[in-house]
Design a protein around this motif. Structure first.
Motif, PDB file in Angstrom:
ATOM      1  N   LYS A 417       0.808  -1.218   0.000  1.00 25.78           N
ATOM      2  CA  LYS A 417       0.000   0.000   0.000  1.00 25.78           C
ATOM      3  C   LYS A 417       0.847   1.276   0.000  1.00 25.78           C
ATOM      4  CE  LYS A 417      -3.737  -2.265   2.596  1.00 25.78           C
ATOM      5  NZ  LYS A 417      -4.536  -2.241   3.844  1.00 25.78           N
ATOM      6  N   VAL A 418       2.171   1.134  -0.177  1.00 26.27           N
ATOM      7  CA  VAL A 418       3.056   2.305  -0.138  1.00 26.27           C
ATOM      8  C   VAL A 418       3.631   2.531  -1.528  1.00 26.27           C
ATOM      9  CG1 VAL A 418       5.079   3.343   0.958  1.00 26.27           C
ATOM     10  CG2 VAL A 418       3.635   1.763   2.262  1.00 26.27           C
ATOM     11  N   PRO A 419       3.071   3.458  -2.310  1.00 25.50           N
ATOM     12  CA  PRO A 419       3.575   3.679  -3.666  1.00 25.50           C
ATOM     13  C   PRO A 419       4.953   4.327  -3.705  1.00 25.50           C
ATOM     14  CG  PRO A 419       1.856   5.280  -3.114  1.00 25.50           C
ATOM     15  CD  PRO A 419       1.888   4.293  -2.000  1.00 25.50           C
ATOM     16  N   ASP A 420       5.265   5.119  -2.697  1.00 26.02           N
ATOM     17  CA  ASP A 420       6.542   5.831  -2.645  1.00 26.02           C
ATOM     18  C   ASP A 420       7.155   5.587  -1.268  1.00 26.02           C
ATOM     19  OD1 ASP A 420       8.595   7.768  -2.256  1.00 26.02           O
ATOM     20  OD2 ASP A 420       7.697   9.075  -3.771  1.00 26.02           O
ATOM     21  N   LEU A 421       8.157   4.706  -1.185  1.00 25.99           N
ATOM     22  CA  LEU A 421       8.727   4.329   0.110  1.00 25.99           C
ATOM     23  C   LEU A 421       9.347   5.524   0.817  1.00 25.99           C
ATOM     24  CD1 LEU A 421       9.535   2.309   2.260  1.00 25.99           C
ATOM     25  CD2 LEU A 421      11.526   1.690   0.870  1.00 25.99           C
ATOM     26  N   GLN A 422      10.106   6.340   0.095  1.00 28.72           N
ATOM     27  CA  GLN A 422      10.768   7.471   0.737  1.00 28.72           C
ATOM     28  C   GLN A 422       9.753   8.437   1.327  1.00 28.72           C
ATOM     29  OE1 GLN A 422      13.982   7.214   1.085  1.00 28.72           O
ATOM     30  NE2 GLN A 422      14.232   9.101   2.255  1.00 28.72           N
ATOM     31  N   GLN A 423       8.689   8.672   0.593  1.00 33.29           N
ATOM     32  CA  GLN A 423       7.644   9.552   1.106  1.00 33.29           C
ATOM     33  C   GLN A 423       6.979   8.940   2.340  1.00 33.29           C
ATOM     34  OE1 GLN A 423       4.236  10.149  -1.474  1.00 33.29           O
ATOM     35  NE2 GLN A 423       3.873  12.186  -0.659  1.00 33.29           N
ATOM     36  N   GLY A 424       6.753   7.630   2.289  1.00 32.49           N
ATOM     37  CA  GLY A 424       6.141   6.952   3.425  1.00 32.49           C
ATOM     38  C   GLY A 424       7.006   7.028   4.677  1.00 32.49           C
ATOM     39  N   LEU A 425       8.319   6.878   4.509  1.00 27.46           N
ATOM     40  CA  LEU A 425       9.227   6.950   5.649  1.00 27.46           C
ATOM     41  C   LEU A 425       9.324   8.381   6.189  1.00 27.46           C
ATOM     42  CD1 LEU A 425      12.106   4.592   4.436  1.00 27.46           C
ATOM     43  CD2 LEU A 425      10.353   4.112   6.164  1.00 27.46           C
ATOM     44  N   THR A 426       9.247   9.355   5.289  1.00 31.30           N
ATOM     45  CA  THR A 426       9.265  10.758   5.723  1.00 31.30           C
ATOM     46  C   THR A 426       8.028  11.068   6.557  1.00 31.30           C
ATOM     47  OG1 THR A 426      10.531  11.430   3.764  1.00 31.30           O
ATOM     48  CG2 THR A 426       9.322  13.152   4.941  1.00 31.30           C
ATOM     49  N   GLN A 427       6.876  10.578   6.120  1.00 35.46           N
ATOM     50  CA  GLN A 427       5.645  10.782   6.886  1.00 35.46           C
ATOM     51  C   GLN A 427       5.725  10.066   8.236  1.00 35.46           C
ATOM     52  OE1 GLN A 427       2.726   9.307   4.105  1.00 35.46           O
ATOM     53  NE2 GLN A 427       2.626  11.247   2.965  1.00 35.46           N
ATOM     54  N   LEU A 428       6.350   8.900   8.241  1.00 38.93           N
ATOM     55  CA  LEU A 428       6.522   8.161   9.493  1.00 38.93           C
ATOM     56  C   LEU A 428       7.405   8.939  10.460  1.00 38.93           C
ATOM     57  CD1 LEU A 428       6.107   5.532  11.129  1.00 38.93           C
ATOM     58  CD2 LEU A 428       8.137   4.621   9.972  1.00 38.93           C
ATOM     59  N   ASP A 429       8.487   9.524   9.953  1.00 34.91           N
ATOM     60  CA  ASP A 429       9.358  10.352  10.793  1.00 34.91           C
ATOM     61  C   ASP A 429       8.559  11.459  11.480  1.00 34.91           C
ATOM     62  OD1 ASP A 429      11.653   8.950  10.241  1.00 34.91           O
ATOM     63  OD2 ASP A 429      12.386  10.335   8.702  1.00 34.91           O
ATOM     64  N   THR A 430       7.685  12.095  10.712  1.00 27.77           N
ATOM     65  CA  THR A 430       6.881  13.191  11.260  1.00 27.77           C
ATOM     66  C   THR A 430       5.971  12.701  12.379  1.00 27.77           C
ATOM     67  OG1 THR A 430       6.915  14.361   9.137  1.00 27.77           O
ATOM     68  CG2 THR A 430       5.184  14.977  10.705  1.00 27.77           C
ATOM     69  N   GLN A 431       5.349  11.543  12.181  1.00 26.52           N
ATOM     70  CA  GLN A 431       4.472  10.978  13.197  1.00 26.52           C
ATOM     71  C   GLN A 431       5.234  10.664  14.485  1.00 26.52           C
ATOM     72  OE1 GLN A 431       2.562   7.529  11.508  1.00 26.52           O
ATOM     73  NE2 GLN A 431       1.894   8.637   9.689  1.00 26.52           N
ATOM     74  N   VAL A 432       6.405  10.059  14.314  1.00 27.76           N
ATOM     75  CA  VAL A 432       7.228   9.695  15.477  1.00 27.76           C
ATOM     76  C   VAL A 432       7.690  10.952  16.226  1.00 27.76           C
ATOM     77  CG1 VAL A 432       9.425   8.695  16.196  1.00 27.76           C
ATOM     78  CG2 VAL A 432       7.977   7.484  14.550  1.00 27.76           C
ATOM     79  N   ASP A 433       8.169  11.942  15.471  1.00 25.65           N
ATOM     80  CA  ASP A 433       8.680  13.168  16.101  1.00 25.65           C
ATOM     81  C   ASP A 433       7.580  13.944  16.808  1.00 25.65           C
ATOM     82  OD1 ASP A 433      11.170  12.486  15.194  1.00 25.65           O
ATOM     83  OD2 ASP A 433      11.177  13.898  13.505  1.00 25.65           O
TER      84      ASP A 433
END
Length: 441
Positions: A417-433
């Motif tokens: 369900k993740v079309p763009d891995l880098q974008q997905g990880l960037t969004q994850l960073d934001t959630q964690v921070d």
């Protein structure tokens, strides 16, 4: 010790942190507060073990303390978890000593003051912290506050079923692991998995990111203590490898195989039943195999590393039980004597390790000739003291960043369900921070 579910108690510790901090002895140094260690007294010790053999192992381990300190009566209370511990501290009626299975919560324990800083005690008695491996020194403190000490440890290695390996040597690199996983897999006529060479999905028991991702040299948090998923290329490399092997099996086939698996800590475990050729697992599996599947012939070796990190082969992921003295403990001096004995006395640690099938948590105990564990256990002793072994960093909200990453992998990445891995990880960073900031980190 078999592993226990990790509980996140962020809200409770956050509430605890804003309560009025009080120390035993009306503001005295903890090393001078309360009754002298030589006085006749009773200390209450809470721990999480509950099975009869576990409770006996703990009691056996402290037999030497009872002989050494006949004036101190030790009352053991089994089956306690972090939530019960923190409720007791918050109510102002804590036990004298507590142990926890979750190193992920050390950051919360230390930053909230729920557990006392042991540094004054350590300095007073000149305890040499170098008796503990570096990774262990790391997970028992948070930002310089050492509110816990290690009490046995868990680490991880690769188990290989000799019969299913068909003469192949255990892999040392990820490419070797991948090739063997495909070579050793046996499919049913409909393409579903009959025997899995190696199942990379995080839904397979101990194949969670914190145990596998270190093989790719990841750094979980950056120098500022923020999420590092998008910036560290090791995460993308790990995830792409994992997804490619899942796709080779077929995502639906992986799900079906996972749903057919037995219980992890019962004899129905698929490795014990000969349905998996290779699996990453903790040292406790040695004892399970000894008791539940004695006919299975197997080897243990360090977890394979990515091909560009072959010099790091030999290390692995380390965690373990921690022990400390709660804020408000009424007998801190006697409590410290107990904590010091149980965490630094070689005979006590070896007795405990033999009883539970865990890794003793000091370097001297690792070398003790009194360790009586199967040959396959040697790998875990070696991994524990290997300088390439790592652990999860402490944060003010415990293992929240790990929970969020695992949810991302399980619910979004593996299903495609993740079309763009880098974008997905960037969004994850934001959630964690954002979660870290909300918790005051």
């Amino acid at each position: 010790m078999s592993p226990r579910p990790r509980r996140l108690v962020t809200a409770l510790i956050a509430a605890l942190a804003v309560t009025t901090a009080c120390t035993a002895g009306g503001g005295k140094s903890p090393t001078d507060a309360g009754p002298k260690a030589e006085a006749r007294q009773t200390i209450e010790v809470w721990h999480g073990w509950s099975a009869p053999h576990e409770v006996k192992a703990f009691d056996d381990a402290i037999a030497g303390f009872r002989r050494l300190h006949p004036n101190i009566t030790v009352k053991l209370v089994k089956g306690q978890d972090d939530t019960k511990i923190l409720n007791a501290v918050r109510s102002g009626n804590p036990p004298d000593v507590v142990s926890s299975f979750s190193t992920n919560n050390v950051g919360q324990f230390c930053s909230s003051g729920a557990l006392q800083d042991l540094t004054p005690f350590l300095r007073k008695d000149d305890v040499d912290l170098d008796m503990f491996p570096k990774a262990v020194q790391s997970y028992t403190q948070y930002k310089g506050v050492r509110c816990t000490l290690p009490l046995l440890a868990d680490d991880y290695a690769l188990y290989t079923n000799k019969a299913l390996m068909k003469g192949q040597q255990p892999p040392k690199t990820i490419s070797q692991l991948t090739a063997l996983a495909k070579k050793l897999t046996v499919r049913n006529p409909d393409g579903t998995i009959k025997i899995a060479g190696f199942l990379p999905s995080i839904t397979y028991y101990e194949h969670v990111p914190e145990h596998i991702a270190p093989s790719f040299g990841v750094t979980w948090l950056n120098a500022q203590g923020r999420a590092n998923f998008a910036a560290d290329p090791g995460f993308a490399t790990y995830l792409k490898w994992e997804k490619s092997l899942i796709d080779w099996y077929g995502y639906d086939n992986v799900k079906k195989f996972v749903h057919s698996m037995g219980q992890e800590f019962e004899a129905s475990n698929p490795f014990e039943k000969g349905k998996v050729a290779m699996a990453v697992d903790g040292e406790w599996r040695v004892k399970f195999l000894q008791e539940e599947a004695p006919k299975v012939q197997y080897d243990t070796t360090p977890v394979p590393v990515n091909d560009d990190r072959q010099n790091a082969f030999g290390g692995g992921f380390i965690t373990g039980t921690v022990i400390g003295i709660p804020r408000g403990a009424r007998h801190p001096q006697a409590s410290w004597e107990f904590v010091k004995y149980l965490t630094t006395n070689t005979d006590a640690l070896v007795t405990f390790a033999n009883g539970l099938g865990n890794v003793p948590s000091t370097i001297p105990a690792l070398a003790s000739p009194k360790l009586s564990l199967p040959t396959q256990f040697r790998t875990f002793l070696d991994v524990f003291k290997d300088p390439n072994s790592t652990t999860i960093p402490s944060t003010v909200n415990g293992g929240d960043f790990i929970v969020k990453f695992q949810s991302f992998v399980r619910d979004e990445w593996e299903p495609g369900k993740v079309p763009d891995l880098q974008q997905g990880l960037t969004q994850l960073d934001t959630q964690v921070d954002n979660a870290l900031k909300l918790a005051g980190g």
